[in-house]
Design an enzyme around this catalytic site. Sequence first.
Site, PDB file in Angstrom:
ATOM      1  N   VAL A  90       0.836  -1.212   0.000  1.00  0.00           N
ATOM      2  CA  VAL A  90       0.000   0.000   0.000  1.00  0.00           C
ATOM      3  C   VAL A  90       0.866   1.255   0.000  1.00  0.00           C
ATOM      4  O   VAL A  90       0.486   2.276  -0.589  1.00  0.00           O
ATOM      5  CB  VAL A  90      -0.988  -0.004   1.196  1.00  0.00           C
ATOM      6  CG1 VAL A  90      -0.275   0.181   2.525  1.00  0.00           C
ATOM      7  CG2 VAL A  90      -2.058   1.056   1.007  1.00  0.00           C
ATOM      8  N   GLY A 310      -4.919  -6.819   0.733  1.00  0.00           N
ATOM      9  CA  GLY A 310      -5.412  -6.106   1.902  1.00  0.00           C
ATOM     10  C   GLY A 310      -4.722  -4.762   2.026  1.00  0.00           C
ATOM     11  O   GLY A 310      -4.281  -4.183   1.022  1.00  0.00           O
ATOM     12  N   GLU A 311      -4.658  -4.246   3.260  1.00  0.00           N
ATOM     13  CA  GLU A 311      -3.921  -2.999   3.569  1.00  0.00           C
ATOM     14  C   GLU A 311      -4.578  -1.753   2.975  1.00  0.00           C
ATOM     15  O   GLU A 311      -3.991  -0.678   3.002  1.00  0.00           O
ATOM     16  CB  GLU A 311      -2.477  -3.040   3.033  1.00  0.00           C
ATOM     17  CG  GLU A 311      -1.694  -4.284   3.332  1.00  0.00           C
ATOM     18  CD  GLU A 311      -0.296  -4.289   2.676  1.00  0.00           C
ATOM     19  OE1 GLU A 311       0.019  -3.396   1.880  1.00  0.00           O
ATOM     20  OE2 GLU A 311       0.470  -5.220   2.990  1.00  0.00           O
ATOM     21  N   GLY A 312      -5.740  -1.893   2.347  1.00  0.00           N
ATOM     22  CA  GLY A 312      -6.333  -0.751   1.641  1.00  0.00           C
ATOM     23  C   GLY A 312      -5.801  -0.602   0.235  1.00  0.00           C
ATOM     24  O   GLY A 312      -6.150   0.346  -0.480  1.00  0.00           O
ATOM     25  N   SER A 313      -4.966  -1.555  -0.198  1.00  0.00           N
ATOM     26  CA  SER A 313      -4.226  -1.391  -1.462  1.00  0.00           C
ATOM     27  C   SER A 313      -5.131  -1.356  -2.691  1.00  0.00           C
ATOM     28  O   SER A 313      -4.855  -0.608  -3.639  1.00  0.00           O
ATOM     29  CB  SER A 313      -3.176  -2.494  -1.605  1.00  0.00           C
ATOM     30  OG  SER A 313      -3.795  -3.762  -1.577  1.00  0.00           O
TER      31      SER A 313
END
Lengths: 340, 340
Positions: A90, A310-313
């Site tokens: 991210v 994940g991670e908002g990526s």
Amino acid sequence: MITPPRPDVASAARERLAALATPPGALGRLGDLAVWIAACQGVAPPRRLDSVRVVIFAGDHGVARYGVSAYPPEITAAMVRTFVSGRAGVSALAAAHGVAVRVLDLGVDDDLDGVPDDVRRFKVRRSSGPIHLEDALTAEETRTALAAGAAVAREEIAAGADLLISGDMGIGNTTPAAAMVAAALGLPASEVTGRGTGVDAAALAHKEQVIDQALARAGARTDDPVETLTALASADLAASTGYLLEAARQGVPVLLDGLMAVACALTADRIDPGAAAWFAAGHRSTEPAQALALAKMGLEPALDLGMRLGEGSGAVAAVPVLRSAVAVLRDVALLSELGG
Amino acid sequence: MITPPRPDVASAARERLAALATPPGALGRLGDLAVWIAACQGVAPPRRLDSVRVVIFAGDHGVARYGVSAYPPEITAAMVRTFVSGRAGVSALAAAHGVAVRVLDLGVDDDLDGVPDDVRRFKVRRSSGPIHLEDALTAEETRTALAAGAAVAREEIAAGADLLISGDMGIGNTTPAAAMVAAALGLPASEVTGRGTGVDAAALAHKEQVIDQALARAGARTDDPVETLTALASADLAASTGYLLEAARQGVPVLLDGLMAVACALTADRIDPGAAAWFAAGHRSTEPAQALALAKMGLEPALDLGMRLGEGSGAVAAVPVLRSAVAVLRDVALLSELGG
């Protein structure tokens, strides 16, 4: 009930869209997204999305010690350090697209010595209860986490955010997130359980069993969205829910990432109906629960690139799509401006 | 046979991808695109795509006077002026994403008085022959247009292009482009004909008939890709083919837009097999011929936003996806760099 984005501004934006020197409908989803952003901002054409901010909520999950993940829980703390050093997936995407990243430890099962103090400012507890055996949080911890997320949203908005994104980091997090979606939609584990970062078929079957056990343990408490957070979520997911809810209450649009963001968005919309009108979907997840939750909220992802980091990526990767939408509605000539 | 992107560099890029501190496969298509860009550039990790350039080839089509389009041919010249003034859809997207735009008149049926001279530098003729009744171009005009496109590609590459895009503007252009795809794949008009900017059902049936008539008229000449351009294309489409072919020969990657770009890419790959290895697909078109041509070249679009604006706009909107791909392979930590 949350005040929706302004319908009068949506109408004005739709009129401007129809008046552009482009064939009707030729801008496809960019047109719809531009109208939505204009309505959220209360101005048509919309302002550019200069300040986009992603907050990553990190926390461990007691259930991760029970064979639901392909990775050991110790990875969560290591990844927080990677976010801090700006070397995560991210981080790379955010740097490429001019998005600000903030990481917060809500419930990492580690003291994170040496990590800057403000990362730990909102820490609620270490890890969470294994949800198939006990509540994830106490009622008090749930309130604290929801309030922490709301406070973070207010800070980001005060700093000038035009668009907010939530990310989540925590080994095992797809198990509570799938349980939250199952609770919200009244579905059994078999319909919501996916492979997360990549468990095998045997672990998938076990994960499904764990989720069913958690749902059975929570029983009728899942009728209440805050009780659902206490029983089935975690500090990071409750905080993320509070953050998304506050963004909607403050009237700031949100671009959702994968399963965790969407599970929290659905929960926010249960707590205060209408919140979902402030959300758009960034990237399609391979997790079945994400598609179910998005369908319930009437959202369709902008991207489908097979990412599952994940991670908002996924949402960060989709930011340029929203910027494209704003650009066409702002900058394309009106047919009336051309002519002779 | 065109030299492919470097397989040794693709291997090195794939090794780096596997060594990143992300779960296997978690980057989805971004990983594949990053490997492709590295192989095209001959260096892993790849350089950033700072200089991205779209060239819009404009031209009219004789067939547009025969009821195949929802718009009158006069729009082509008006749109060239809109590109020059920087107020078209592609202009807005290009400005938002730092992409340079150049528009060239190859065959507009207008003298374009007052438009800067360099826009008309490569003009081959006014309009083209109506392809169901006569050849689009003379053999000499086809050679001139192919050479013009190649010269433009060399100019853009000399100016430092890291990535090239072609756009097309010309009322009626989906008719010759669909015919080019039908010729390349040996398909009847019924399989390749779409609604373009929005013809109704009656006009669609007529358009299909026009394409079948053009294919029948061209006959076995469609076995040769350059003869196909002469019989069925136009100056803008032949120049675009030359541009894409030269990019591949010079080893510069190309991001393809919709039907016109893909029809020209397929034709370039017929002229010099292996060209397609230098192309990626930006945006899925609603035109059936685009999907057929992409499948033949083994390409899958990065975006599917329902855009059907032409002008190279779908590819420009997809540029940030390639930049995301480069960013992750360059900037994400290796697992070996984390650890204790």
